[in-house]
Design an enzyme around this catalytic site. Sequence first.
Site, PDB file in Angstrom:
ATOM      1  N   THR A  78      54.393 -11.190  55.547  1.00  0.00           N
ATOM      2  CA  THR A  78      55.121 -11.921  56.589  1.00  0.00           C
ATOM      3  C   THR A  78      55.761 -10.926  57.550  1.00  0.00           C
ATOM      4  O   THR A  78      56.055  -9.807  57.149  1.00  0.00           O
ATOM      5  CB  THR A  78      56.204 -12.763  55.876  1.00  0.00           C
ATOM      6  OG1 THR A  78      55.537 -13.791  55.173  1.00  0.00           O
ATOM      7  CG2 THR A  78      57.225 -13.344  56.814  1.00  0.00           C
ATOM      8  N   GLY A  95      57.554 -22.576  53.093  1.00  0.00           N
ATOM      9  CA  GLY A  95      58.293 -21.495  52.437  1.00  0.00           C
ATOM     10  C   GLY A  95      59.643 -21.262  53.084  1.00  0.00           C
ATOM     11  O   GLY A  95      60.183 -22.132  53.776  1.00  0.00           O
ATOM     12  N   ASP A  96      60.173 -20.071  52.871  1.00  0.00           N
ATOM     13  CA  ASP A  96      61.487 -19.725  53.412  1.00  0.00           C
ATOM     14  C   ASP A  96      61.452 -19.375  54.901  1.00  0.00           C
ATOM     15  O   ASP A  96      62.432 -19.573  55.621  1.00  0.00           O
ATOM     16  CB  ASP A  96      62.049 -18.521  52.649  1.00  0.00           C
ATOM     17  CG  ASP A  96      61.117 -17.310  52.712  1.00  0.00           C
ATOM     18  OD1 ASP A  96      59.872 -17.498  52.685  1.00  0.00           O
ATOM     19  OD2 ASP A  96      61.609 -16.169  52.789  1.00  0.00           O
ATOM     20  N   GLY A 148      58.862 -16.985  48.843  1.00  0.00           N
ATOM     21  CA  GLY A 148      59.717 -17.883  49.615  1.00  0.00           C
ATOM     22  C   GLY A 148      60.607 -18.761  48.762  1.00  0.00           C
ATOM     23  O   GLY A 148      61.758 -19.040  49.111  1.00  0.00           O
TER      24      GLY A 148
HETATM   25  N1  ASP Z   1      58.201 -15.459  52.368  1.00  0.00           N
HETATM   26  C1  ASP Z   1      56.853 -15.870  52.670  1.00  0.00           C
HETATM   27  C2  ASP Z   1      56.584 -17.185  52.021  1.00  0.00           C
HETATM   28  O1  ASP Z   1      56.947 -17.370  50.889  1.00  0.00           O
HETATM   29  C3  ASP Z   1      55.824 -14.878  52.234  1.00  0.00           C
HETATM   30  C4  ASP Z   1      56.058 -13.448  52.679  1.00  0.00           C
HETATM   31  O2  ASP Z   1      57.190 -13.016  52.864  1.00  0.00           O
HETATM   32  O3  ASP Z   1      55.076 -12.728  52.864  1.00  0.00           O
HETATM   33  O4  ASP Z   1      55.935 -18.007  52.618  1.00  0.00           O
END
Ligand code: ASP
Length: 323
Positions: free
Chosen positions: A180, A210-211, A234
């Site tokens: 991300t 996700g987050d 996330g």
């Molecule tokens: N936080 C992101 C998610 O869970 C994934 C990531 O940070 O690469 O969708």
Amino acid sequence: MNSRIPAIVVHGGAGEWRKERREQGIRGVKDAAQIGFEVLKRDGNALDAVESAVMSMEDDEAFNAGVGSSFTLDGAVEMEASLMDGRTLTAGATGLLRNIKHPIRLARIIMDKTDHIFIVGRSAEKLADIFGLERRDPQTTLRAQYWKNLKAKLQRQSLAHLQRLSALLKSNPDFSTLDTVGAVAVDSGKNVAAATSTGGISLKIPGRIGDSPLIGCGTYADNEEGACSTTGIGEIAIRLVLAKNTCNLMRIGQKPQEAAENSIKEVNRRIDDAPNHMGLIALDPNGRIGAAHNSPHLCWAYMTPQKSNAKPMLKARIVKEKA
Ligand code: ASP
């Protein structure tokens, strides 16, 4: 005169950075930090800077955002993004996007042009059309290969594992590809902003959010505190409202580096899912910066007035202790 501002910190994701993408990732975060810093130097605001930095990483196949996004369980892409202005506490967020070229741009449009904060799916894509946003197929050959390999592995080990993400993560340590992207910036008016964009974790169940697009979890900015963008699993960031938690620590006087490390310590203490990969970047209105993670890597870069070039790295402070 504060010699630390303006400043920008960007990340290209926590997790395990595989060799084949390391060089491109390092180059990508360096470019993004420089692009965002250029905006700040021209007296642009922090919000424009984080948006530009994230857009540049959405254009880079090395990252799991925009082109190069991870695939869902059924082989599609569902991108999500959010951004927040620490001056006004306004925010924009979006998700379930199939082919919008720059999800972060759409988040900005939701913030600036609608009465809402979070719009997903078809209506979000319709809004993108109204405002003339470009579309692009985000699927790349490399991500298709990762997806095929992981899916084959998953099928060998029974799909029943999908009932619990944590159980799946325990039995498949390389299950998630975490690249991300995010950025936090402070402008010369001491305004902070944060932005985050992602394809989400690979093999996620379609419809999973996700987050990254959730204000307070993946993205938070408040001029009275600071700004933070998170990366990693996330579901962990959501359970701990991690970006806001980090900003709260800055509010009570912790420097961004201290706040970043303490937030990761909190993750280590409260969450015992394995692997528990999280990382985050933070910055305050005085231009002090921070970055920490408990994952093997965090691809990140920063740029301040003292630097003529952004400094990119594959690791920040790795925190294994508990709070
Ligand atoms: N936080 C992101 C998610 O869970 C994934 C990531 O940070 O690469 O969708």
